[in-house]
Design a protein around this motif. Structure first.
Motif, PDB file in Angstrom:
ATOM      1  N   ARG A 255      40.218 -20.585 -40.782  1.00 38.95           N
ATOM      2  CA  ARG A 255      40.781 -19.266 -40.542  1.00 38.95           C
ATOM      3  C   ARG A 255      41.222 -18.666 -41.874  1.00 38.95           C
ATOM      4  O   ARG A 255      41.036 -19.272 -42.924  1.00 38.95           O
ATOM      5  N   GLU A 256      41.829 -17.510 -41.820  1.00 39.30           N
ATOM      6  CA  GLU A 256      42.213 -16.805 -43.037  1.00 39.30           C
ATOM      7  C   GLU A 256      43.224 -17.590 -43.877  1.00 39.30           C
ATOM      8  O   GLU A 256      43.088 -17.676 -45.092  1.00 39.30           O
ATOM      9  N   ASP A 257      44.233 -18.174 -43.234  1.00 37.16           N
ATOM     10  CA  ASP A 257      45.309 -18.845 -43.959  1.00 37.16           C
ATOM     11  C   ASP A 257      45.367 -20.351 -43.763  1.00 37.16           C
ATOM     12  O   ASP A 257      46.172 -21.021 -44.410  1.00 37.16           O
TER      13      ASP A 257
END
Length: 161
Positions: free
Chosen positions: A80-82
């Motif tokens: 995911r993004e983070d």
């Protein structure tokens, strides 16, 4: 709440189906050890407990072998993004999110059976031992690419702290 929906709707990356071979070999080796213990008890102590150990071991390991394919299909991860989200388990499911900035070590391990099948295991270590994640059954090249990507993400996120 959006993270829960995201976990349900995003497609999980799966491990190689060859991981089933690794699981089955591990189950077979474990069964052989328990049967050997049962035979030892049977021969040395002339006890019927040996038959109980043998029978129980065969039954337990047969069930483990039957569910091995389902256990392998239950393993997955998302970038995911983070963070990286990892899941595994059928009855006792584990879902762990490891923030990229918290990763301290990304390690690749190849056991003898996995290496023969061209597979590797990727291990992520953080300061919190509870969030350590091991992703088994990755194709060796994919494991190396994922390791490099995670190291890059971890370095960029730590620099931003």
């Amino acid at each position: 709440m959006s993270n829960r929906l995201e976990l349900a709707t995003v497609e999980w990356r799966r491990v190689s189906p060859k991981q089933l071979g690794v699981e089955l070999v591990g189950t077979l080796v474990s069964a052989l050890v328990f049967v050997a213990v049962g035979v030892f008890v049977l021969l040395v102590f002339e006890s019927t407990v040996g038959w109980v150990i043998i029978g129980g071991s065969v039954a337990l390991h047969a069930v483990m072998a039957i569910f091995a394919a389902r256990r392998v299909r239950a393993i997955g991860y998302q970038l995911r993004e983070d963070d990286l989200v990892f899941r595994r388990g059928i009855m006792w499911q584990r879902i762990v999110a490891v923030p990229y900035g918290r990763m301290q070590l990304v390690d690749i391990t190849r056991g003898p059976v996995a290496r023969a099948l061209g597979l590797a295991e990727l291990k992520l270590v953080t300061a919190a031992a509870v969030t350590g994640v091991t992703i088994p059954g990755l194709v060796s090249e994919d494991a190396e690419e994922l390791r490099d990507r995670l190291v890059e993400l971890a370095e960029s996120r730590r620099a931003g702290l």
